[in-house]
Each structure stands twice: as C-alpha cells, then as structure tokens.
Design a protein around this motif. Structure first.
Motif, PDB file in Angstrom:
ATOM      1  N   THR A   1     -10.894  36.180 -26.259  1.00  0.00           N
ATOM      2  CA  THR A   1     -12.084  36.513 -25.467  1.00  0.00           C
ATOM      3  C   THR A   1     -12.633  35.275 -24.772  1.00  0.00           C
ATOM      4  OG1 THR A   1     -12.649  38.348 -26.938  1.00  0.00           O
ATOM      5  CG2 THR A   1     -14.420  37.463 -25.568  1.00  0.00           C
ATOM      6  N   ASP A   2     -12.670  34.160 -25.489  1.00  0.00           N
ATOM      7  CA  ASP A   2     -13.143  32.912 -24.877  1.00  0.00           C
ATOM      8  C   ASP A   2     -12.260  32.518 -23.695  1.00  0.00           C
ATOM      9  OD1 ASP A   2     -15.149  32.792 -26.768  1.00  0.00           O
ATOM     10  OD2 ASP A   2     -14.112  31.328 -28.043  1.00  0.00           O
ATOM     11  N   LYS A   3     -10.956  32.663 -23.851  1.00  0.00           N
ATOM     12  CA  LYS A   3     -10.039  32.306 -22.763  1.00  0.00           C
ATOM     13  C   LYS A   3     -10.258  33.204 -21.543  1.00  0.00           C
ATOM     14  CE  LYS A   3      -6.384  30.301 -25.617  1.00  0.00           C
ATOM     15  NZ  LYS A   3      -5.038  30.496 -26.198  1.00  0.00           N
ATOM     16  N   LEU A   4     -10.522  34.481 -21.784  1.00  0.00           N
ATOM     17  CA  LEU A   4     -10.826  35.389 -20.677  1.00  0.00           C
ATOM     18  C   LEU A   4     -12.077  34.931 -19.935  1.00  0.00           C
ATOM     19  CD1 LEU A   4     -10.701  38.117 -19.099  1.00  0.00           C
ATOM     20  CD2 LEU A   4     -12.054  39.086 -20.975  1.00  0.00           C
ATOM     21  N   ILE A   5     -13.137  34.671 -20.663  1.00  0.00           N
ATOM     22  CA  ILE A   5     -14.419  34.305 -20.056  1.00  0.00           C
ATOM     23  C   ILE A   5     -14.324  32.967 -19.324  1.00  0.00           C
ATOM     24  CG2 ILE A   5     -16.797  33.643 -20.638  1.00  0.00           C
ATOM     25  CD1 ILE A   5     -16.627  35.788 -22.873  1.00  0.00           C
ATOM     26  N   GLU A   6     -13.506  32.071 -19.854  1.00  0.00           N
ATOM     27  CA  GLU A   6     -13.352  30.748 -19.233  1.00  0.00           C
ATOM     28  C   GLU A   6     -12.324  30.727 -18.115  1.00  0.00           C
ATOM     29  OE1 GLU A   6     -12.361  28.433 -22.622  1.00  0.00           O
ATOM     30  OE2 GLU A   6     -14.314  28.744 -23.591  1.00  0.00           O
ATOM     31  N   GLY A   7     -11.702  31.866 -17.813  1.00  0.00           N
ATOM     32  CA  GLY A   7     -10.747  31.945 -16.718  1.00  0.00           C
ATOM     33  C   GLY A   7      -9.362  31.454 -17.056  1.00  0.00           C
ATOM     34  N   ARG A   8      -9.069  31.285 -18.357  1.00  0.00           N
ATOM     35  CA  ARG A   8      -7.743  30.814 -18.763  1.00  0.00           C
ATOM     36  C   ARG A   8      -6.772  31.955 -19.040  1.00  0.00           C
ATOM     37  NH1 ARG A   8      -8.095  27.685 -23.653  1.00  0.00           N
ATOM     38  NH2 ARG A   8     -10.202  28.476 -24.083  1.00  0.00           N
ATOM     39  N   GLN A   9      -7.277  33.174 -19.087  1.00  0.00           N
ATOM     40  CA  GLN A   9      -6.443  34.364 -19.149  1.00  0.00           C
ATOM     41  C   GLN A   9      -6.966  35.373 -18.144  1.00  0.00           C
ATOM     42  OE1 GLN A   9      -6.343  35.641 -23.289  1.00  0.00           O
ATOM     43  NE2 GLN A   9      -4.587  34.346 -23.733  1.00  0.00           N
ATOM     44  N   LYS A  10      -6.092  36.268 -17.714  1.00  0.00           N
ATOM     45  CA  LYS A  10      -6.439  37.198 -16.638  1.00  0.00           C
ATOM     46  C   LYS A  10      -6.522  38.626 -17.158  1.00  0.00           C
ATOM     47  CE  LYS A  10      -4.120  34.292 -13.178  1.00  0.00           C
ATOM     48  NZ  LYS A  10      -5.384  33.712 -12.701  1.00  0.00           N
ATOM     49  N   TYR A  11      -7.005  39.492 -16.278  1.00  0.00           N
ATOM     50  CA  TYR A  11      -6.995  40.932 -16.515  1.00  0.00           C
ATOM     51  C   TYR A  11      -6.585  41.586 -15.208  1.00  0.00           C
ATOM     52  CZ  TYR A  11     -11.633  40.547 -14.336  1.00  0.00           C
ATOM     53  OH  TYR A  11     -12.665  40.268 -13.475  1.00  0.00           O
ATOM     54  N   SER A  12      -6.369  42.885 -15.216  1.00  0.00           N
ATOM     55  CA  SER A  12      -5.828  43.570 -14.049  1.00  0.00           C
ATOM     56  C   SER A  12      -6.745  43.432 -12.832  1.00  0.00           C
ATOM     57  CB  SER A  12      -5.619  45.056 -14.350  1.00  0.00           C
ATOM     58  OG  SER A  12      -5.139  45.734 -13.208  1.00  0.00           O
ATOM     59  N   SER A  13      -6.145  43.147 -11.688  1.00  0.00           N
ATOM     60  CA  SER A  13      -6.901  42.951 -10.448  1.00  0.00           C
ATOM     61  C   SER A  13      -7.682  44.194 -10.041  1.00  0.00           C
ATOM     62  CB  SER A  13      -5.940  42.566  -9.311  1.00  0.00           C
ATOM     63  OG  SER A  13      -4.982  43.602  -9.092  1.00  0.00           O
ATOM     64  N   ILE A  14      -7.252  45.372 -10.474  1.00  0.00           N
ATOM     65  CA  ILE A  14      -7.859  46.622 -10.017  1.00  0.00           C
ATOM     66  C   ILE A  14      -9.325  46.735 -10.399  1.00  0.00           C
ATOM     67  CG2 ILE A  14      -7.286  47.971 -12.081  1.00  0.00           C
ATOM     68  CD1 ILE A  14      -6.946  49.277  -8.491  1.00  0.00           C
ATOM     69  N   PHE A  15      -9.722  46.069 -11.485  1.00  0.00           N
ATOM     70  CA  PHE A  15     -11.083  46.242 -11.983  1.00  0.00           C
ATOM     71  C   PHE A  15     -12.091  45.319 -11.306  1.00  0.00           C
ATOM     72  CE2 PHE A  15      -8.347  47.601 -15.593  1.00  0.00           C
ATOM     73  CZ  PHE A  15      -8.607  48.948 -15.460  1.00  0.00           C
ATOM     74  N   ASN A  16     -11.636  44.637 -10.266  1.00  0.00           N
ATOM     75  CA  ASN A  16     -12.536  43.766  -9.508  1.00  0.00           C
ATOM     76  C   ASN A  16     -13.003  44.401  -8.203  1.00  0.00           C
ATOM     77  OD1 ASN A  16     -12.680  41.426 -11.221  1.00  0.00           O
ATOM     78  ND2 ASN A  16     -10.515  41.148 -10.786  1.00  0.00           N
ATOM     79  N   TYR A  17     -12.898  45.723  -8.138  1.00  0.00           N
ATOM     80  CA  TYR A  17     -13.404  46.466  -6.977  1.00  0.00           C
ATOM     81  C   TYR A  17     -14.581  47.333  -7.425  1.00  0.00           C
ATOM     82  CZ  TYR A  17      -9.180  44.951  -4.602  1.00  0.00           C
ATOM     83  OH  TYR A  17      -8.185  44.163  -4.047  1.00  0.00           O
ATOM     84  N   PRO A  18     -15.563  47.530  -6.553  1.00  0.00           N
ATOM     85  CA  PRO A  18     -16.763  48.279  -6.943  1.00  0.00           C
ATOM     86  C   PRO A  18     -16.544  49.788  -6.918  1.00  0.00           C
ATOM     87  CG  PRO A  18     -16.957  47.555  -4.670  1.00  0.00           C
ATOM     88  CD  PRO A  18     -15.675  46.961  -5.189  1.00  0.00           C
ATOM     89  N   THR A  19     -17.291  50.494  -7.742  1.00  0.00           N
ATOM     90  CA  THR A  19     -17.313  51.960  -7.710  1.00  0.00           C
ATOM     91  C   THR A  19     -18.545  52.383  -6.904  1.00  0.00           C
ATOM     92  OG1 THR A  19     -18.319  51.781  -9.908  1.00  0.00           O
ATOM     93  CG2 THR A  19     -16.022  52.426  -9.819  1.00  0.00           C
ATOM     94  N   LEU A  20     -18.341  52.712  -5.652  1.00  0.00           N
ATOM     95  CA  LEU A  20     -19.449  52.929  -4.720  1.00  0.00           C
ATOM     96  C   LEU A  20     -20.032  54.333  -4.795  1.00  0.00           C
ATOM     97  CD1 LEU A  20     -18.025  51.072  -1.575  1.00  0.00           C
ATOM     98  CD2 LEU A  20     -19.452  50.154  -3.425  1.00  0.00           C
ATOM     99  N   THR A  21     -19.197  55.322  -5.135  1.00  0.00           N
ATOM    100  CA  THR A  21     -19.677  56.708  -5.215  1.00  0.00           C
ATOM    101  C   THR A  21     -19.093  57.365  -6.453  1.00  0.00           C
ATOM    102  OG1 THR A  21     -17.827  57.778  -4.034  1.00  0.00           O
ATOM    103  CG2 THR A  21     -19.603  56.798  -2.685  1.00  0.00           C
ATOM    104  N   TYR A  22     -19.611  58.535  -6.782  1.00  0.00           N
ATOM    105  CA  TYR A  22     -19.108  59.241  -7.960  1.00  0.00           C
ATOM    106  C   TYR A  22     -17.660  59.670  -7.769  1.00  0.00           C
ATOM    107  CZ  TYR A  22     -18.856  62.459 -11.873  1.00  0.00           C
ATOM    108  OH  TYR A  22     -18.475  63.093 -13.027  1.00  0.00           O
ATOM    109  N   ALA A  23     -17.226  59.839  -6.522  1.00  0.00           N
ATOM    110  CA  ALA A  23     -15.821  60.185  -6.286  1.00  0.00           C
ATOM    111  C   ALA A  23     -14.887  59.098  -6.797  1.00  0.00           C
ATOM    112  CB  ALA A  23     -15.583  60.424  -4.791  1.00  0.00           C
ATOM    113  N   ASP A  24     -15.370  57.862  -6.852  1.00  0.00           N
ATOM    114  CA  ASP A  24     -14.545  56.771  -7.368  1.00  0.00           C
ATOM    115  C   ASP A  24     -14.127  57.029  -8.817  1.00  0.00           C
ATOM    116  OD1 ASP A  24     -15.576  55.780  -4.959  1.00  0.00           O
ATOM    117  OD2 ASP A  24     -15.536  53.720  -5.670  1.00  0.00           O
ATOM    118  N   VAL A  25     -14.986  57.694  -9.583  1.00  0.00           N
ATOM    119  CA  VAL A  25     -14.649  58.014 -10.969  1.00  0.00           C
ATOM    120  C   VAL A  25     -13.397  58.885 -11.016  1.00  0.00           C
ATOM    121  CG1 VAL A  25     -15.435  59.235 -13.041  1.00  0.00           C
ATOM    122  CG2 VAL A  25     -17.021  57.753 -11.779  1.00  0.00           C
ATOM    123  N   GLY A  26     -13.333  59.888 -10.150  1.00  0.00           N
ATOM    124  CA  GLY A  26     -12.161  60.754 -10.107  1.00  0.00           C
ATOM    125  C   GLY A  26     -10.929  60.036  -9.604  1.00  0.00           C
TER     126      GLY A  26
END
Length: 328
Positions: free
Chosen positions: A110-135
């Motif tokens: 968890t520390d490595k994630l927060i400090e930028g030493r490990q990554k996560y999927s790029s997809i979760f860096n986009y905003p959910t602008l409307t409820y349709a995004d949930v679907g």
C-alpha cells in the motif's frame, strides 16, 4: 500478519541447479508452483509486481463507481452498486493475501502504491461523469477484466490461480449487471440514450488500453508467458475483447467510437483503429484526469484508519499471548 518465510538455498549452492530443473519441469508439465516450493527470484518478483498491481486496481477501482452510491436513482440500483463495490474490496483482499504468500507485506504494498512505486490499471484514472458510466464500466471495463483474468485461473502460481476463480465469477456477474442497466437506459428517453452513447464514447478507448501496451512494447509479457503466469499476450486478449464486444454493442444499439472498426472476413476478426499509446503512457505515469484524486483518497483511507490497524494488531497480539499462556 507476517508472510511465511520461503525456503530457498543461497545463490550458488550445489542444490540450486537441481531446484531450477525441478521448477522448470513443474512449469513444463502445467503443474502449480505453491508458496513453499523453491522458485527463481525473478519469478517471485514478477508475481509480486503483477499481483500487487492487480490488487491495487481492485481497491482503487472502488472509487469511480463509489462516487454514485448516493446518487443512484433507486433503492434497487443503490443495493446493486453497493454489492459490486463491496465485491471489489473483497477481490483486493484475496489478491493481497496471495501476494503475502510470496513474502510481500500488505502495508508495504500500500505504501508503494501511494508513493508511486507501484501502479494500478490506467482505466480507473478517468472520471464517472454520469450514471450511465456505471453501466458502461460494468459492460466494458468488467468485460475487459473478464477477458484478461479468466486465463489467470490457470496461472502457474497456485494461490493466484485459486483467488482468480472466485474473482472471475463475480466479475462476470458485474458485467451482466452493467449490460442490464444499459439495456434499461436504452429503452428509456432520448436523453438517457444519449447519455449511454456519450459514456461509450469516453470509455471505449481506455478499455482497450486496459490490456497493457502492444506486445512489441511490453517488456514483461514474454517472460511471464514462459513461466505460465500469463497465458496470452496483451494483443491477443485485446482482440478477443473487441470481437466479443462488437455484437453486444450492435444489440444494445450504441455505436463504438472507431471509424476504422471493420470485420475482416479473411482473418475472421475485427480490425480496429490505432490506440493513442501516448495517452496511455501519460495516464499510467500519473498524469491522467483523476490520478491525484485516486491516490489522495487511498492515502487518506490508510492514514485515517491507522487506528483500526493498530487496534487489530494489539488484539491479535493479546489473543496470541493468551493461547501461549494456556499451552504453557
């Protein structure tokens, strides 16, 4: 809780060659490597990197849809969304546990994630602008996850493969939930249909990027496949996803935002347009629309709830002490 110590000889000992030979034979026979089996250090490090990234993605992935928990339009939709977000938390816990069998520490990851030493999927860096995004997240993002993760149920590392069986069953249900929501909205008003199409336009290309860089620019894929950690290349999985999704889009009544998307009769697959890999690299490097927000929330969750971890550790230590006294 500390992970078990893995028994392995020091580098250069007479036994290392025979242990390597046994490891290679296990991989070649399509059998599983288990936590107490000897394994090359490169294999262990590759697994920790991949499993940690996967676990981080599940935990960070709670945020985009979690933003809509209070705004979902009905009690039924709130319950569905809450159940899904809870599932993602469980997936992260399964995967962190699998990483711990390799000697990794959950708090350190968890520390490595927060400090930028490990990554996560790029997809979760986009905003959910409307409820349709949930679907659309349920349909496209979880659909891509299914393509990527089902082969991992046959991963060569036992704890990872076994964790993925339950994860994939739940992800399949999430994909169906998302598609059902979109079908409902597409049967509604013109405004709702436009909302769905807008969400598809925004999430289609990031969903294709989820599979990672193209094979000729993916430094870890070849070795991961040789070790049986992965079963298919990034481009193979991306192609499967496109071929699976196009008929679903047609049935749903939405247009995928790719003018170059066409069925190739001779090849028996769909050809699709060029992906903006420069955008992918920007987002994965921390410059996406929501990177800072996602990591800041994860940091706050760690810091604000540190007292829970400390209390649980103290309780566990006290409980362990009591058992030791009884045994004496």
């Amino acid at each position: 809780m500390s992970a078990p110590t893995l028994d392995r000889p020091a580098a250069g000992t007479p036994d290392e060659a025979s242990l390597q030979e046994r490891f290679d034979a296990t991989i070649a026979a399509e059998h599983r490597i288990e936590p107490r089996d000897w394994m090359p250090e490169g294999y262990r490090k590759t697994l920790v990197r991949q499993i940690a990234q996967h676990a981080h993605s599940e935990i960070i992935g709670m945020q985009p849809e979690g933003d809509w928990l209070l705004a979902a339009p009905s009690l039924r939709r709130k319950a569905i969304l809450l159940a899904k977000v809870q599932d993602e938390a469980g997936h992260g816990m399964y995967l962190y546990s699998a990483a711990e069998t390799l000697g990794a520490d959950r708090a350190d990851l968890t520390d490595k994630l927060i400090e930028g030493r490990q990554k996560y999927s790029s997809i979760f860096n986009y905003p959910t602008l409307t409820y349709a995004d949930v679907g659309v997240i349920g349909w496209l993002v979880d659909g891509a996850a299914i393509c990527n993760q089902v082969p991992l149920c046959r991963s060569s590392y036992g704890p990872y493969a076994r964790a993925m069986i339950r994860v994939c069953k739940e992800e399949s249900f999430h994909q169906r939930q998302g598609y059902e929501l979109l079908m409902t909205m597409m049967g509604g008003t013109d405004e709702q249909r436009a909302m769905v199409q807008d969400a598809v336009d925004r999430w289609w290309w990031p969903s294709l990027m989820m599979f990672g860089p193209p094979d000729d620019d993916s430094p870890n894929s070849a070795q991961s496949m040789a070790w049986g950690i992965k079963r298919h290349s990034n481009d193979e999985l991306r192609q499967r996803f496109v071929d699976m999704t196009v008929p679903q889009a047609e049935f749903l009544g939405v247009t995928l935002p790719d003018p170059d998307l066409v069925w190739d009769e001779a090849a028996g697959r769909h050809r699709f347009g060029a992906i903006d890999w420069a955008e992918f690299k920007r987002v994965i490097s921390g410059e996406g629309p929501m990177n800072a927000v996602r990591v800041a929330r994860r940091r706050a969750a760690r810091d604000d709830n540190a007292w829970v971890t400390e209390a649980a550790a103290a309780h566990a230590a006290k409980h362990a002490g009591g058992h030791a006294g009884s045994a004496a």
